[in-house]
Write an enzyme that holds these catalytic residues in place. Structure first.
Site, PDB file in Angstrom:
ATOM      1  CD  GLU A  49      -2.919  -1.458   2.319  1.00 27.10           C
ATOM      2  OE1 GLU A  49      -2.984  -0.395   3.220  1.00 27.10           O
ATOM      3  OE2 GLU A  49      -3.712  -2.141   2.229  1.00 27.10           O
ATOM      4  CD  GLU A  79      -4.084  -6.245   3.665  1.00 27.67           C
ATOM      5  OE1 GLU A  79      -4.921  -5.509   4.259  1.00 27.67           O
ATOM      6  OE2 GLU A  79      -2.931  -5.738   3.471  1.00 27.67           O
TER       7      GLU A  79
END
Length: 558
Positions: free
Chosen positions: A387, A490
């Site tokens: 991320e 995720e």
């Protein structure tokens, strides 16, 4: 004001004769009733220069005159000819063409502008190079012009129609695709077959009005980042600027410096990128199913094939990673390892984790991690510094220079090069601008994205969450440049159990239909409360029965 070469600005607009035409640019003087000529300063940029990686990333000074024209479906040749009257014989031409009413993208694709475009192209001179630049700054998330804040697919379809229509009329015409160079530039790429050159803009009014991303500290940094965002497309890149001669002169110097930096890193920065369908999972086989489940409430399910570990430096240093890893392998599961290069037990400077990685400061820890991984024959999916593209500071590797990140990622993965069971996972969230951080196809086996129902952290009503499919489609579109299989390491949804179950059931059907997704791993826990301040952290934990409904949809495809 002095201009490099000659900068001519002309424009063309017609009074609307059909209900619904909206003129977005205010005329600076009125027409005489017969001519539709008005001055249109909306895209009155000066050319700064261009770089072309085919010429060893050389920099050239501009020698363009610039005319900006606003076009409508009923534009005729007479006002077009008047706008082109002032052309300088020995100067190449940049012709910016903009559509001036709402709904223009659909109208263009449907052919409503074809006659006007053909009329314009027939009038263009044959004895000089002409760049046609259509509806610029399309990717900037503002609504200054009718073609902004629109679907990339709609823009691309309209652009390709314009390019083909104009080339059929004037084959020698050079078609220029001209984003501002804002984060998300690559989402609107129409394809190399219809683009001859790229134009990016600096200091433009659309970008100055945008608030989606933090401003760069200076124009030199901004220019460099814009050039990096166009590295996926192997086309000459022109730079245009809104401002005076002093600004243009400064940017010319910045462009030369940026070109030197890009050339230094060109081996891996300028790989060949072609959008191809990725190799997916076998036909009729569901994706690999994993969980992040530290409380072990789902991991015992017979359908679970992999478990997810988040590993920081101190986990490696204390041996806890090796113990957790061996426990998962002992359960017969594959392992997803998300490596977070921070929280160093040796108290080295945490704020410089990417630079430390490049310098080899953590090599001992990373080699230990790969050694542990090498002790099993089971596949292991290693994701480094995930991320990274989100413009926040939750992790010390976020909001950093993309080249710094790429070098750190490549250094880390190089340390595990000899470990045969390692699958290299590049793990952006999949947010706008992700591809700026792409480390290159040679260093990536799978692309990971994160899919959580919350579109904004301040939304507390679970019914305001986006569907899995909406988020999936948006993020997978951004990842298409990689041509790599997708591993969703995720994903999660909060809310009452019936809401979670319905959301996940629909997610399972989506995943079953997309063979490019080779793996999924559910995040079965609440998020870290420290990140959410006064707002309760989202709890993505689910029951066994909800998980079973998801698995059923994943296997059945409905």
């Amino acid at each position: 004001m002095k201009f490099k070469g000659v900068l001519l600005i002309a424009a063309l607009t017609l009074t609307a004769v059909t209900a619904g035409y909206v003129i977005r640019f205010s005329p600076l003087f009125k027409s005489d009733g017969h001519s539709a000529d008005v001055l249109n300063a909306a895209f009155a940029e000066q050319p700064v220069g261009y770089i072309n990686r085919a010429d060893s990333i050389g920099v050239a000074n501009p020698d363009l005159q610039h005319i900006s024209i606003q076009l409508h479906p009923n534009t005729t040749e007479a006002p077009l000819a008047a706008a082109l009257k002032g052309l300088v014989a020995d100067k190449d031409l940049l012709l910016t063409v903009v559509a001036g009413q709402d709904g223009a993208l659909g109208m263009v694709t449907d052919g409503a502008f074809d006659d006007a475009l053909r009329s314009l192209c027939r009038l263009l001179p044959d004895a000089k190079r002409v760049y046609l630049r259509w509806d610029p700054d399309m990717e900037v998330p503002v609504q200054r012009y009718s073609w902004q804040y629109q679907s990339p697919v709609d823009y691309i379809g309209a652009f390709r129609h314009v390019a083909k229509t104009c080339r059929n009329t004037k084959p020698a015409l050079q078609i220029m695709w001209s984003p501002a160079g804002y984060p998300g530039t690559e989402e609107y790429w129409p394809g190399g077959d219809v683009v001859d050159a790229i134009g990016i803009s600096v200091n433009g009014p659309s970008e100055l009005a945008a608030t989606a991303f933090p401003r760069d500290p200076d124009l030199r940094t901004s220019l460099r980042r814009k050039l990096i965002r166009t590295r996926l497309m192997n086309k000459p890149v022109w730079v245009f600027a809104t401002g005076n001669d002093s600004l243009v002169n400064a940017l010319q110097s910045d462009l030369r410096e940026a070109a030197k930096e890009l050339k230094r890193d060109s081996t891996w920065l300028f790989q060949e990128y072609t959008i191809n369908p990725p190799k997916g999972r076998p036909a009729n086989a569901p994706p690999l199913l994993g969980v992040y489940d530290p409380k072990q409430t789902l991991a015992g399910s017979k359908v679970v094939q992999a478990e997810h570990l988040f590993v920081d430096l101190v986990n490696i240093q204390t041996g806890s990673f090796a113990r957790d890893f061996e426990a998962i392998v002992g359960r017969g599961h594959q392992v997803i390892v998300s490596v977070e290069p921070w929280r160093d037990g040796k108290v080295r400077k945490d704020s410089s984790v990417l630079q430390n990685t490049i310098l080899g400061v953590y090599d001992e820890e990373f080699k230990s991690l790969f050694y542990t991984i090498s002790k099993t024959n089971l596949p292991v999916y290693v994701r480094f510094a995930h991320e990274m593209e989100i413009p926040i500071h939750r992790y010390s590797w976020q909001s950093q220079d993309p080249v710094l990140y790429i070098k750190a990622y490549r250094h880390f993965m190089e340390l595990g090069k000899g470990v045969k069971n390692v699958n290299k996972v590049w793990g952006p969230a999949g947010d706008r601008g992700s591809m700026e951080w792409y480390p290159g196809g040679d260093a990536v086996d799978f692309v990971s994205i994160a899919i959580y129902g919350l579109p904004d952290k301040n939304i507390t009503d679970p019914t305001k969450q986006e569907s899995f499919e909406t988020i999936f489609n948006r993020k997978v579109w951004r990842m298409r440049w990689t041509s790599k299989p997708i591993f969703i390491t995720e994903f999660g949804v909060k809310g009452p159990e019936d809401f979670q179950a319905e959301w996940l059931e629909k997610a399972g059907a989506v995943l079953a239909a997309h063979g490019e997704v080779v793996g999924v791993s559910y995040f079965n826990l609440a998020d870290n409360p420290e990140v959410w301040g006064d707002i309760p952290p989202p709890d993505w934990g689910i029951s066994q029965s909800t998980f079973d409904r998801f698995v059923g949809a994943l296997k059945s495809g409905r």
